[in-house]
Motif scaffolding. Structure first.
Motif, PDB file in Angstrom:
ATOM      1  N   THR A   1     -32.628 -59.375  55.332  1.00 17.51           N
ATOM      2  CA  THR A   1     -33.079 -58.785  54.069  1.00 17.51           C
ATOM      3  C   THR A   1     -34.553 -59.116  53.866  1.00 17.51           C
ATOM      4  O   THR A   1     -34.949 -60.284  53.910  1.00 17.51           O
ATOM      5  N   VAL A   2     -35.361 -58.091  53.662  1.00 18.13           N
ATOM      6  CA  VAL A   2     -36.805 -58.251  53.527  1.00 18.13           C
ATOM      7  C   VAL A   2     -37.170 -58.380  52.051  1.00 18.13           C
ATOM      8  O   VAL A   2     -36.815 -57.523  51.236  1.00 18.13           O
ATOM      9  N   HIS A   3     -37.872 -59.453  51.721  1.00 15.69           N
ATOM     10  CA  HIS A   3     -38.415 -59.642  50.378  1.00 15.69           C
ATOM     11  C   HIS A   3     -39.945 -59.661  50.472  1.00 15.69           C
ATOM     12  O   HIS A   3     -40.509 -60.096  51.481  1.00 15.69           O
ATOM     13  N   HIS A   4     -40.589 -59.207  49.422  1.00 10.08           N
ATOM     14  CA  HIS A   4     -42.046 -59.274  49.342  1.00 10.08           C
ATOM     15  C   HIS A   4     -42.414 -60.134  48.135  1.00 10.08           C
ATOM     16  O   HIS A   4     -42.241 -59.716  46.988  1.00 10.08           O
ATOM     17  N   ARG A   5     -42.917 -61.338  48.404  1.00 10.77           N
ATOM     18  CA  ARG A   5     -43.294 -62.250  47.325  1.00 10.77           C
ATOM     19  C   ARG A   5     -44.576 -62.985  47.707  1.00 10.77           C
ATOM     20  O   ARG A   5     -44.840 -63.226  48.889  1.00 10.77           O
ATOM     21  N   LEU A   6     -45.335 -63.363  46.697  1.00  8.34           N
ATOM     22  CA  LEU A   6     -46.606 -64.040  46.908  1.00  8.34           C
ATOM     23  C   LEU A   6     -46.803 -65.064  45.803  1.00  8.34           C
ATOM     24  O   LEU A   6     -46.805 -64.721  44.617  1.00  8.34           O
ATOM     25  N   ALA A   7     -46.946 -66.340  46.192  1.00  7.93           N
ATOM     26  CA  ALA A   7     -47.142 -67.398  45.200  1.00  7.93           C
ATOM     27  C   ALA A   7     -48.454 -67.195  44.462  1.00  7.93           C
ATOM     28  O   ALA A   7     -49.466 -66.795  45.052  1.00  7.93           O
ATOM     29  N   ARG A   8     -48.443 -67.480  43.173  1.00  2.31           N
ATOM     30  CA  ARG A   8     -49.646 -67.323  42.354  1.00  2.31           C
ATOM     31  C   ARG A   8     -50.754 -68.262  42.806  1.00  2.31           C
ATOM     32  O   ARG A   8     -51.926 -67.905  42.801  1.00  2.31           O
ATOM     33  N   ARG A   9     -50.374 -69.481  43.150  1.00  4.83           N
ATOM     34  CA  ARG A   9     -51.355 -70.471  43.617  1.00  4.83           C
ATOM     35  C   ARG A   9     -50.849 -71.073  44.919  1.00  4.83           C
ATOM     36  O   ARG A   9     -49.652 -71.274  45.092  1.00  4.83           O
ATOM     37  N   TRP A  10     -51.772 -71.367  45.811  1.00  7.54           N
ATOM     38  CA  TRP A  10     -51.419 -72.023  47.067  1.00  7.54           C
ATOM     39  C   TRP A  10     -51.926 -73.458  47.093  1.00  7.54           C
ATOM     40  O   TRP A  10     -51.702 -74.174  48.049  1.00  7.54           O
ATOM     41  N   ARG A  11     -52.625 -73.843  46.030  1.00  9.13           N
ATOM     42  CA  ARG A  11     -53.120 -75.209  45.913  1.00  9.13           C
ATOM     43  C   ARG A  11     -52.970 -75.681  44.487  1.00  9.13           C
ATOM     44  O   ARG A  11     -53.282 -74.953  43.546  1.00  9.13           O
ATOM     45  N   ALA A  12     -52.462 -76.906  44.331  1.00  9.22           N
ATOM     46  CA  ALA A  12     -52.398 -77.557  43.020  1.00  9.22           C
ATOM     47  C   ALA A  12     -52.870 -78.988  43.223  1.00  9.22           C
ATOM     48  O   ALA A  12     -52.091 -79.875  43.572  1.00  9.22           O
ATOM     49  N   GLY A  13     -54.167 -79.213  43.086  1.00 11.68           N
ATOM     50  CA  GLY A  13     -54.722 -80.531  43.329  1.00 11.68           C
ATOM     51  C   GLY A  13     -54.624 -80.911  44.789  1.00 11.68           C
ATOM     52  O   GLY A  13     -55.204 -80.262  45.664  1.00 11.68           O
ATOM     53  N   ARG A  14     -53.861 -81.941  45.082  1.00 13.24           N
ATOM     54  CA  ARG A  14     -53.676 -82.407  46.456  1.00 13.24           C
ATOM     55  C   ARG A  14     -52.426 -81.823  47.108  1.00 13.24           C
ATOM     56  O   ARG A  14     -52.019 -82.268  48.186  1.00 13.24           O
ATOM     57  N   VAL A  15     -51.819 -80.843  46.479  1.00 13.84           N
ATOM     58  CA  VAL A  15     -50.597 -80.221  46.987  1.00 13.84           C
ATOM     59  C   VAL A  15     -50.896 -78.773  47.397  1.00 13.84           C
ATOM     60  O   VAL A  15     -51.542 -78.034  46.648  1.00 13.84           O
ATOM     61  N   PHE A  16     -50.417 -78.388  48.565  1.00 15.51           N
ATOM     62  CA  PHE A  16     -50.643 -77.047  49.108  1.00 15.51           C
ATOM     63  C   PHE A  16     -49.307 -76.417  49.504  1.00 15.51           C
ATOM     64  O   PHE A  16     -48.318 -77.119  49.741  1.00 15.51           O
ATOM     65  N   LEU A  17     -49.298 -75.087  49.591  1.00  9.69           N
ATOM     66  CA  LEU A  17     -48.139 -74.339  50.081  1.00  9.69           C
ATOM     67  C   LEU A  17     -48.527 -73.591  51.358  1.00  9.69           C
ATOM     68  O   LEU A  17     -49.675 -73.148  51.506  1.00  9.69           O
ATOM     69  N   ALA A  18     -47.557 -73.428  52.258  1.00 10.12           N
ATOM     70  CA  ALA A  18     -47.801 -72.682  53.495  1.00 10.12           C
ATOM     71  C   ALA A  18     -46.513 -72.013  53.943  1.00 10.12           C
ATOM     72  O   ALA A  18     -45.409 -72.458  53.608  1.00 10.12           O
ATOM     73  N   GLY A  19     -46.645 -70.955  54.736  1.00 11.52           N
ATOM     74  CA  GLY A  19     -45.481 -70.258  55.267  1.00 11.52           C
ATOM     75  C   GLY A  19     -44.676 -69.575  54.182  1.00 11.52           C
ATOM     76  O   GLY A  19     -45.218 -69.080  53.185  1.00 11.52           O
TER      77      GLY A  19
END
Length: 529
Positions: free
Chosen positions: A265-283
């Motif tokens: 099942t294909v979803h299309h989503r994009l996080a609003r922020r990829w960085r919050a101070g010293r915390v990052f998101l990836a993948g």
């Protein structure tokens, strides 16, 4: 300094850990699971040639996948497009995701700078000015201290939720029935996209089927399902397998062995922020995409490659906020462009009927768009460049064009290293240094000692030594589109910063300073947004 905490031990988290280790940065990988993955041949990834090279470089061995020999698009019985992969058209690599994970885990096991912690479920993150503290539950439950933390923990990311980052988008954009089977098909080693196959002539399920080869005679088949949530039963899937194989083999069902099945099942989503101070998101914690082919993981590996050298720079040399912020600016923009292109194009490709169906050439144009999406090319599939990045220098007087646009991935060529050895350019990436490459025809036939002190080399070597960030000087016999004595400045992740006409110390210094976040983009300092 404390290690980087990586949450998630999938391909993206393991890639990030190995990329950091290559730049002498320690990491702790928190794995919610037991430390091994269930083999699933129906869960595969398609990696572009440069991303596959990244994974193989970090794994230290070739990956257990298959590089396609070609691609064919069919509409009913008509060939709409055919591509043969060769030196001028590099083939993508298709492999089972568990095979990639296994190769990366093997590399992590022998890496002294990576600590892998299974059965560690994150439940708390606390940030201070000097670092991050994370708490995990389970047998390994404890507090962990890190310099930075990166959430590579998938679409249901705990890191993203703990940082209260929104994840808007579209759910169930498409659904595909998937089967992995061993069989002999008429196009060995070639991938196929078959739209409106003649044995299914009506109804919403006429759709399309894709066949992608894997090693050992295994194929992954994907059938586009009609909109809705109808249950895909084993009986329905087996009937679809037999019908498709019979259609491709002239009415006779060939022998086959069904190995694995599933529904993608294909979803299309994009996080609003990829960085919050010293915390990052990836993948997948930061984005979900993949309506064309199976390239979602490819984008996740690009996230890891982009972020690794920036975290390494902060770890070794102190944080430059512009450099850390550029991760979100570059990668989110690239993924957002692909999602936007898919959302604009899917209604056209999947809608069917209407006036567009009667426009001459419309079908061929639609098939070309689909093929580009599957092959990782064009607006639907090509990885984004960073031409508009805050790290892109502006108004360099000596800048000249080459075949690689500024911000795009460089072409892999043979270069001479500082020790006189011949290596591939990609082998020098990801070591935490900028690369300055002089294009000097003729140097490849002489030992380095004969030309290292001649001509412009001493002046260039002095300019590279004076750069505001560690850099390595390499020499190439040639580079596509570059004139002799062109100097290429390349980021640690392989993106071209600038191409300069000869040795221009002032421009080289300015480009390097901007590329590592040391100078704000022109106009921003003046308050222009």
């Amino acid at each position: 300094m404390d290690p980087v905490i990586i949450v998630g031990a999938g391909p993206v988290g393991l890639t990030l850990a190995l990329a950091l280790a290559r730049q002498e940065v320690p990491s702790i990988v928190l794995d919610e699971g037991p430390g091994k993955d269930e083999p699933r041949l129906a869960r595969t990834a398609v990696l572009r040639e440069d991303t596959a090279a990244l994974a193989e470089r970090l794994a230290g061995a070739p990956l257990d996948g298959l590089r396609w020999t070609g691609w064919r698009s069919l509409r009913r019985k008509q060939t709409m497009r055919e591509v043969t992969f060769d030196d001028t058209e590099p083939a993508p690599l298709h492999l089972a995701q568990h095979a990639l994970t296994r190769a990366l885990r093997t590399a992590v096991a022998r890496e002294r700078l990576v600590k892998l912690c299974p059965d560690s479920r994150l439940d708390t993150i606390e940030q201070e000015a000097s670092g991050v503290t994370a708490h995990t539950r389970g047998p390994q439950g404890t507090w962990w201290r890190g310099s930075y933390l990166v959430g590579c923990d998938g679409p249901r990311s705990t890191v993203r939720k703990l940082q209260d980052i929104r994840f808007p988008g579209r759910t169930a954009v498409e659904r595909h029935a998937v089967a992995a089977l061993r069989a002999e098909l008429p196009w060995e080693g070639r991938s196929l996209l078959h739209r409106m196959p003649p044995w299914r002539t009506s109804g919403p399920s006429a759709g399309e089927v894709t066949a992608r080869p894997l090693p050992d005679g295994v194929w992954r088949l994907d059938w586009l399902l009609p909109p809705g949530k109808d249950l895909v039963t084993p009986e329905l899937l087996v009937a679809r397998v037999r019908e498709t194989l019979t259609g491709w083999n002239g009415g006779a069902t060939p022998p086959y062995e069904l190995l694995d099945t599933g529904v993608h099942t294909v979803h299309h989503r994009l996080a609003r922020r990829w960085r919050a101070g010293r915390v990052f998101l990836a993948g997948d914690a930061a984005h979900l995409l993949g309506a064309f082919g199976t390239h979602g993981l490819d984008e996740g590996l690009r996230d890891a490659d982009n972020l690794a050298w920036k975290l390494a720079a902060a770890w070794h040399h102190g944080p430059r906020e512009a450099l850390l912020d550029s991760y979100q600016a570059e990668r989110r923009a690239a993924v957002s462009a692909r999602l936007r292109a898919a959302d604009q194009t899917l209604p056209l490709l999947r809608g069917g009927g209407g006036l567009r169906a009667y426009v001459p050439g419309a079908a061929r144009g639609h098939d070309a768009l689909l093929a580009d999406g599957h092959l990782g090319r064009g607006p639907l599939g090509a990885p984004g460049d960073h031409a508009d990045s805050p790290l892109a220098p502006r108004h360099l007087a000596a800048e000249v064009p080459v075949d690689t646009p500024p911000g795009a991935q460089v072409t892999d060529v043979r270069v001479t290293a500082e020790d006189g050895s011949f290596v591939r350019l990609r082998d020098r990436l990801g070591r935490g240094a900028l690369l300055a490459v002089l294009v000097a025809p003729g140097t490849g036939v002489w030992e380095r000692k004969h030309w290292v002190g001649a001509g412009i080399m001493p002046r260039l070597a002095a300019a590279v030594t004076a750069l505001p960030y560690p850099a390595e000087l390499l020499v190439a016999e040639s580079y596509p589109g570059a004139a002799p004595h062109t100097v290429l400045l390349i980021r640690p992740d392989g993106h071209l910063v600038a191409a300069l006409n000869g040795v221009r110390p002032a421009d080289l210094y300015a480009a390097a300073e901007t590329a590592v976040g040391g100078a704000e983009r022109e106009g921003v300092e003046a308050g222009v947004q």
